[in-house]
Motif scaffolding. Structure first.
Motif, mmCIF file in Angstrom:
data_model
loop_
_atom_site.group_PDB
_atom_site.id
_atom_site.type_symbol
_atom_site.label_atom_id
_atom_site.label_comp_id
_atom_site.label_asym_id
_atom_site.label_seq_id
_atom_site.Cartn_x
_atom_site.Cartn_y
_atom_site.Cartn_z
ATOM 1 N N SER A 39 -7.636 7.081 8.188
ATOM 2 C CA SER A 39 -7.363 6.362 6.840
ATOM 3 C C SER A 39 -6.334 6.916 6.176
ATOM 4 N N LYS B 38 -2.887 -5.936 6.806
ATOM 5 C CA LYS B 38 -3.636 -6.481 5.500
ATOM 6 C C LYS B 38 -4.749 -5.438 5.378
ATOM 7 N N SER B 39 -5.492 -5.251 4.497
ATOM 8 C CA SER B 39 -6.618 -4.496 4.252
ATOM 9 C C SER B 39 -7.778 -4.902 5.257
ATOM 10 N N VAL B 104 3.197 1.433 2.138
ATOM 11 C CA VAL B 104 2.293 0.533 1.557
ATOM 12 C C VAL B 104 3.072 -0.204 0.541
#
Lengths: 113, 109
Positions: A39, B38-39, B104
């Motif tokens: 993450s 992308k997320s 990011v």
């Protein structure tokens, strides 16, 4: 167009358990990769296979085994799951002799209890 | 630390601005690729630049490669809110494809 299918999408295991992640591609690509993404971090290469009978370790291979069963499929085994291994595992394939576009599967999210 | 172990860098800009992201790599490379993630999705390849090219353009994207300093950059002109994503470079040598730490990018409308 082709597709890369990763199964399962979500994998929950116990600490110390042996777990297998599967990847199938129908692009007819020679080269396949397994990456781990924690993450908020980048992708780290675990194993890759240049051709059907090839298997090479990446930078993060310790604790993992891989198997290229046939040209279209590439499996990754977590030999003994650890709590700090919770991550998304991404499979990818590419034709280095052709368009050189790397395609990814949608990932397997591993949770270790 | 290995590539991919560091936390992602963050950039926040307004829509319409131009942005440049940089990447350096440690080993000899024949090809550098830039990816956008992308997320919740896997990375998607944006542009590929070879070791014998200094610059490559694709629409609003421009990639450069400097083999002497082992670095590459990706520029996006006239950013859109939909450019919000994580951007990675990746380099390859004899088939081993390794990703950089990533940036990011948040583009505010």
């Amino acid at each position: 167009g082709g597709i890369i299918t990763q199964t399962p999408k979500f994998l929950i295991g116990q600490e110390g358990q042996k777990l297998t992640l599967k990847c199938q591609q129908n692009f007819n690509h020679d080269t396949m990769y397994w990456y781990r993404q924690d993450s908020g971090k980048g992708l780290r290469l675990i194993y890759y296979s240049i051709t059907e009978n090839d298997l090479q370790k990446g930078d993060l291979s310790e604790g993992y085994d891989a198997s290229r069963e046939k040209k279209s499929s590439f499996s990754l085994t977590v030999t003994s799951a650890q709590k700090n291994e919770m991550a998304v595992f991404l499979c990818a394939s590419i034709d280095w002799g052709g368009p050189e576009t790397l395609y990814f599967g949608s990932g397997t999210r591993l949770t270790v209890l | 630390s290995q590539w991919g172990e560091e936390n992602l860098q963050a950039l926040s800009i307004q829509e319409g601005e131009d942005v440049t992201m940089n990447c350096s790599y440690k080993t000899y490379t024949t090809v550098v690729q830039w990816y956008r993630q992308k997320s919740g999705k896997g990375p998607a390849q944006l542009i590929l630049i070879r070791s014998n090219e200094r610059e490559k353009r694709s629409g609003r994207l421009r990639a450069t490669l400097d083999t002497s300093s082992q670095s590459s950059s990706l520029s996006i002109t006239g950013t859109l809110a939909t450019d919000t994503a994580v951007y990675f470079c990746a380099n390859t040598n004899t088939g081993k494809l390794t990703f950089g730490d990533g940036t990011v990018l948040t583009v505010k409308p």
